[in-house]
Design an enzyme around this catalytic site. Structure first.
Site, PDB file in Angstrom:
ATOM      1  N   ARG A 168      -7.924 -10.988   9.031  1.00 42.90           N
ATOM      2  CA  ARG A 168      -7.960 -11.497  10.404  1.00 42.90           C
ATOM      3  C   ARG A 168      -8.058 -13.024  10.436  1.00 42.90           C
ATOM      4  O   ARG A 168      -7.559 -13.659  11.376  1.00 42.90           O
ATOM      5  CB  ARG A 168      -9.110 -10.856  11.176  1.00 42.90           C
ATOM      6  CG  ARG A 168      -8.795  -9.429  11.642  1.00 42.90           C
ATOM      7  CD  ARG A 168      -9.947  -8.809  12.377  1.00 42.90           C
ATOM      8  NE  ARG A 168     -11.066  -8.506  11.478  1.00 42.90           N
ATOM      9  CZ  ARG A 168     -12.255  -8.089  11.889  1.00 42.90           C
ATOM     10  NH1 ARG A 168     -12.499  -7.940  13.178  1.00 42.90           N
ATOM     11  NH2 ARG A 168     -13.200  -7.815  11.017  1.00 42.90           N
ATOM     12  N   CYS A 171      -2.834 -12.382  18.036  1.00 44.90           N
ATOM     13  CA  CYS A 171      -4.178 -12.957  18.043  1.00 44.90           C
ATOM     14  C   CYS A 171      -4.394 -13.631  19.383  1.00 44.90           C
ATOM     15  O   CYS A 171      -3.507 -14.362  19.859  1.00 44.90           O
ATOM     16  CB  CYS A 171      -4.335 -13.971  16.909  1.00 44.90           C
ATOM     17  SG  CYS A 171      -5.934 -14.833  16.904  1.00 44.90           S
ATOM     18  N   CYS A 196     -12.870 -10.597  17.675  1.00 47.83           N
ATOM     19  CA  CYS A 196     -12.821  -9.911  18.972  1.00 47.83           C
ATOM     20  C   CYS A 196     -12.044  -8.604  18.898  1.00 47.83           C
ATOM     21  O   CYS A 196     -12.235  -7.720  19.741  1.00 47.83           O
ATOM     22  CB  CYS A 196     -12.224 -10.828  20.031  1.00 47.83           C
ATOM     23  SG  CYS A 196     -10.461 -11.182  19.807  1.00 47.83           S
ATOM     24  N   CYS A 231     -11.252 -16.979  12.914  1.00 50.21           N
ATOM     25  CA  CYS A 231     -11.253 -15.687  13.606  1.00 50.21           C
ATOM     26  C   CYS A 231     -12.619 -15.456  14.242  1.00 50.21           C
ATOM     27  O   CYS A 231     -13.658 -15.719  13.638  1.00 50.21           O
ATOM     28  CB  CYS A 231     -10.933 -14.580  12.614  1.00 50.21           C
ATOM     29  SG  CYS A 231     -11.242 -12.907  13.229  1.00 50.21           S
ATOM     30  N   GLU A 236     -10.508 -31.287  33.761  1.00 47.43           N
ATOM     31  CA  GLU A 236     -11.474 -30.199  33.905  1.00 47.43           C
ATOM     32  C   GLU A 236     -12.549 -30.632  34.903  1.00 47.43           C
ATOM     33  O   GLU A 236     -13.140 -31.704  34.760  1.00 47.43           O
ATOM     34  CB  GLU A 236     -12.105 -29.855  32.556  1.00 47.43           C
ATOM     35  CG  GLU A 236     -13.318 -28.957  32.606  1.00 47.43           C
ATOM     36  CD  GLU A 236     -13.095 -27.654  33.356  1.00 47.43           C
ATOM     37  OE1 GLU A 236     -13.960 -27.285  34.182  1.00 47.43           O
ATOM     38  OE2 GLU A 236     -12.047 -27.002  33.129  1.00 47.43           O
ATOM     39  N   TYR A 269      -8.954   8.869   3.767  1.00 42.15           N
ATOM     40  CA  TYR A 269      -7.580   9.358   3.705  1.00 42.15           C
ATOM     41  C   TYR A 269      -7.440  10.362   2.556  1.00 42.15           C
ATOM     42  O   TYR A 269      -8.404  10.684   1.877  1.00 42.15           O
ATOM     43  CB  TYR A 269      -6.614   8.181   3.594  1.00 42.15           C
ATOM     44  CG  TYR A 269      -6.703   7.247   4.785  1.00 42.15           C
ATOM     45  CD1 TYR A 269      -6.554   7.729   6.083  1.00 42.15           C
ATOM     46  CD2 TYR A 269      -6.979   5.897   4.632  1.00 42.15           C
ATOM     47  CE1 TYR A 269      -6.661   6.896   7.185  1.00 42.15           C
ATOM     48  CE2 TYR A 269      -7.086   5.048   5.731  1.00 42.15           C
ATOM     49  CZ  TYR A 269      -6.932   5.553   7.004  1.00 42.15           C
ATOM     50  OH  TYR A 269      -7.058   4.735   8.086  1.00 42.15           O
ATOM     51  N   CYS A 297      -5.274  -7.923  17.609  1.00 43.97           N
ATOM     52  CA  CYS A 297      -4.861  -7.457  16.280  1.00 43.97           C
ATOM     53  C   CYS A 297      -4.932  -5.930  16.253  1.00 43.97           C
ATOM     54  O   CYS A 297      -3.982  -5.245  16.627  1.00 43.97           O
ATOM     55  CB  CYS A 297      -5.692  -8.121  15.189  1.00 43.97           C
ATOM     56  SG  CYS A 297      -7.484  -8.088  15.422  1.00 43.97           S
ATOM     57  N   GLN A 314     -14.529 -19.368  31.414  1.00 47.53           N
ATOM     58  CA  GLN A 314     -15.348 -18.167  31.286  1.00 47.53           C
ATOM     59  C   GLN A 314     -15.768 -17.875  29.846  1.00 47.53           C
ATOM     60  O   GLN A 314     -16.733 -17.139  29.630  1.00 47.53           O
ATOM     61  CB  GLN A 314     -14.594 -16.960  31.846  1.00 47.53           C
ATOM     62  CG  GLN A 314     -14.420 -16.976  33.346  1.00 47.53           C
ATOM     63  CD  GLN A 314     -13.731 -15.727  33.846  1.00 47.53           C
ATOM     64  OE1 GLN A 314     -14.193 -14.610  33.609  1.00 47.53           O
ATOM     65  NE2 GLN A 314     -12.610 -15.902  34.529  1.00 47.53           N
ATOM     66  N   GLN A 329       0.844  -1.194   0.000  1.00 46.64           N
ATOM     67  CA  GLN A 329       0.000   0.000   0.000  1.00 46.64           C
ATOM     68  C   GLN A 329       0.880   1.245   0.000  1.00 46.64           C
ATOM     69  O   GLN A 329       1.912   1.296   0.678  1.00 46.64           O
ATOM     70  CB  GLN A 329      -0.918   0.018   1.220  1.00 46.64           C
ATOM     71  CG  GLN A 329      -2.028  -1.010   1.173  1.00 46.64           C
ATOM     72  CD  GLN A 329      -3.047  -0.825   2.288  1.00 46.64           C
ATOM     73  OE1 GLN A 329      -2.707  -0.467   3.407  1.00 46.64           O
ATOM     74  NE2 GLN A 329      -4.307  -1.086   1.980  1.00 46.64           N
TER      75      GLN A 329
END
Length: 637
Positions: free
Chosen positions: A313, A355, A339, A336, A405, A168, A343, A413, A96
């Site tokens: 991602r 990640c 979230c 992905c 476990e 831009y 990143c 969580q 770019q």
């Protein structure tokens, strides 16, 4: 998706694109080994085309303190090494080329930079008032694009991509609400873009690709509208070899969300807009926007909406996604989850991107190739993200690993996080890590709580404690007139009263998520923050999306508010700066006050084995730290 695409004589092996994205890996404005290894991993993983991060074309293009620059010949050796690394793995590489105009985020020394734009029209997001470009400066910048393109060609790149997206500098010239000039650049708002594209073409070999990225709609009242963009695309497409379509603008909070849309947005949500541009032009059209699975990309391509899909991602989460997809190993792909935490979240804090599911990303020099180990017997206690990652990596290195476990389900969580509105994809971290364990042949024992006696019986060499955390509940003065529950209890089905105060200590996604869920259940909700703003700990685009959502739902947000107690149907808070009293009538208080570690087992096992504590069991934080510490612990055995 796996059919080749030829652009200006260069054959791209498939239709998978890694779009240009800042990595924050370069440290001095030039390509370094970390950036080379980052892109080498994706090229080796089978991506067809890599568009590298923005390279500044003029000294006034420095919009961050860590921008790559293409303004001096000294940049060529670094770019050449990068191109050689990518080519060696069979991918095509384009850089770019960039000027931000008024979109200046920061300067290298902390002082406010001078920003240049077509006209003196302020930027709302960064609070920048630009200076109007004069004819001499415009000529310098046009020449800068040409000279930079020539340097990339000399370095062996296959092409460059002219960044005219996201508000831009080129987009500022196109926008009649930003370009207020009365000279030639105002009378023909495509003139600046034409001059740049023509100058670049004249400066490079005939087989050198020149593409352009453009926002199909800037999603902002004062931004470029869809009809204006379509007209510009028709006019400019003869000057480019492809158009890379996105939406949004850097100029406003609402428009900027689309730069890296969070999981609240549907997968492939920009396909129709890319299709509209594709029908208007005669060059290949690329599209990005939450294309996180090969099935999504395949559907977009098959429908004719685009010729190539940006899956940036997806490739950050799993650099090997293309080779896995081509082999039909779809269950092995680490999808992905949108979230944005490690990143773009890292980039906005000036840190190298990574990640949360795959912390090897951005750390290829350290973790890109872990050696086989002398086998040891490893017991992992806890099946949340930390424990699963530790087990998967340790087993992949050759250790004999068993994960225990206490619950019947893995995930910790993360199983609760996925229950919040518009957060269901977060559960993907559990699915992905469970598959990693399966592939590396970890033995998993569920429904068993580890005790000292069990460790004595199993006699492991190493115990990795990943036993997590539980909600922190302070001793509050209260008389029982107001129901007090934790966020966990709400997600597990506990009913609240109609008037709810959510007390949010951390300013992450839990408090806003609980507030959104309760409004959907018919509650009137006040979100009381100890922090100055909602979601202050979150990646910016996640935060801004949540703020928009809660505003639309009518949630009252009270910052600077510390929970003090409850009595007589009133919740009492303190202003965190002034200590003044704040009173809110409520039926229920939901505590989102963080967590405390569950680590009692550590002291019990010290004489039995080497014990390593990771994740929330060490200190309650986020899934990112948990997974990274799982990787580190397993790599060290």
């Amino acid at each position: 998706m796996f059919s080749p695409l030829t652009i200006r004589g260069r054959e791209i092996r498939n239709r998978i694109l890694s779009t240009g994205h800042d990595t924050t890996l370069p440290t001095d404005g030039t390509v370094n080994d970390a950036l080379i290894e980052y892109h080498r991993a994706r090229a080796k993983g089978g991506v067809g085309l890599i568009v590298t991060q923005v390279a500044g074309v003029h000294e006034t293009a420095r919009y961050t303190s860590h921008l790559l620059m293409a303004t001096e010949d000294a940049c060529i050796p670094g770019f050449r090494a990068l191109a050689q690394a990518v080519h060696a793995e069979g991918a095509v590489i384009v850089s770019q080329l960039f000027h931000p105009g008024r979109e200046i985020m920061e300067s290298a020394d902390g002082l406010l930079a001078v920003a240049w734009a077509p006209s003196v029209v302020p930027n709302e997001r960064f609070h920048v008032m630009p200076r109007e470009l004069d004819a001499d400066m415009i000529a310098e910048i046009v020449a800068g694009y040409a000279a930079s393109a020539a340097r990339l060609a000399a370095a062996g790149f296959d092409g460059v991509e002219y960044v005219a997206s996201h508000g831009y500098l080129p987009a500022q010239f196109l926008n009649p609400r930003v370009n207020l000039r009365r000279d030639a650049w105002g009378q023909d708002r495509t003139l600046f873009l034409r001059d740049c594209l023509s100058a670049m073409r004249a400066a490079v070999p005939d087989d050198f690709i020149i593409g352009m990225r453009i926002s199909a709609d800037e999603r902002e009242e004062a931004g470029l509208q869809a009809s204006e963009v379509e007209q510009a695309a028709r006019s400019l497409s003869p000057l480019v070899d492809y158009l890379n379509v996105t939406v949004g603008t850097s100029a406003t909070l609402g428009g900027a969300v689309h730069i890296v849309p969070p999981m609240a947005y549907a997968a492939g949500y920009l396909a129709e807009e890319a299709g509209r541009i594709k029908r208007a032009v005669g060059v290949p059209v690329f599209v990005a926007g939450r294309i996180n699975q090969p099935q999504v990309a395949e559907a977009i391509l098959a429908a004719g909406h685009a010729d190539m899909c940006g899956m940036t991602r997806a490739l950050i989460a799993d650099p090997e996604m293309p080779v896995k997809a081509e082999a039909g190993r779809f269950d092995d792909i680490r999808a992905c989850i949108g979230c944005n935490q490690a990143c773009i979240g890292h980039f906005h804090r000036g840190l190298p991107i990574s990640c949360i599911q795959h912390p090897e990303t951005g750390r290829e020099l350290r973790f890109g190739s872990l050696a086989r180990a002398v086998p040891r017997k490893v017991m992992v206690v806890g099946g949340g993200p930390a424990g699963m990652k530790a087990a998967a990596v340790a087993a992949a290195r050759g250790h004999d690993v068993t994960l225990y476990e206490a619950e019947l389900q893995l995930g910790g969580q993360a199983r609760l996080a996925q229950l919040l509105p518009r957060r269901a994809e977060f559960g993907g971290i559990v699915t992905n890590l469970a598959r990693e364990m399966e592939l590396s042949q970890v033995r998993v024992i569920r429904g068993t709580r580890v005790t000292r006696a069990l460790v004595e019986e199993e006699a492991p060499d190493v115990v990795i404690l990943a036993t997590g955390a539980v909600p922190y509940v302070p001793d509050l003065p209260e008389d029982g007139s107001v129901q007090i529950v934790t966020a966990w209890q709400v997600l597990q089905g506990t009913k609240t009263g109609r008037r709810v105060l959510v007390s949010d200590w951390r300013a992450d996604w839990i408090g806003p998520g609980i507030a959104e869920a309760l409004v959907q259940q018919g509650c009137s909700v006040t979100l009381a923050l100890t922090a100055p703003m909602l979601g202050g700990q979150l990646p910016l685009y996640v935060r801004d999306d949540l703020a928009a959502r809660l505003h639309a739902l009518g949630v009252t947000v009270t910052p600077y508010a510390r929970l003090y107690g409850a009595a007589g149907g009133t919740v009492y808070l303190q202003h965190t700066s002034s200590a003044a009293a704040i009173e809110v009538e409520a039926d229920t208080v939901v505590l989102c006050l963080g967590h405390r570690p569950v680590d009692a087992l550590r002291a019990q096992l010290a004489d039995l084995a080497q014990v390593v504590t990771i994740g929330d069991a060490m200190a309650p934080r986020t899934a990112e730290e948990a997974v990274f510490e799982g990787l580190k612990a397993a790599a060290a055995i």
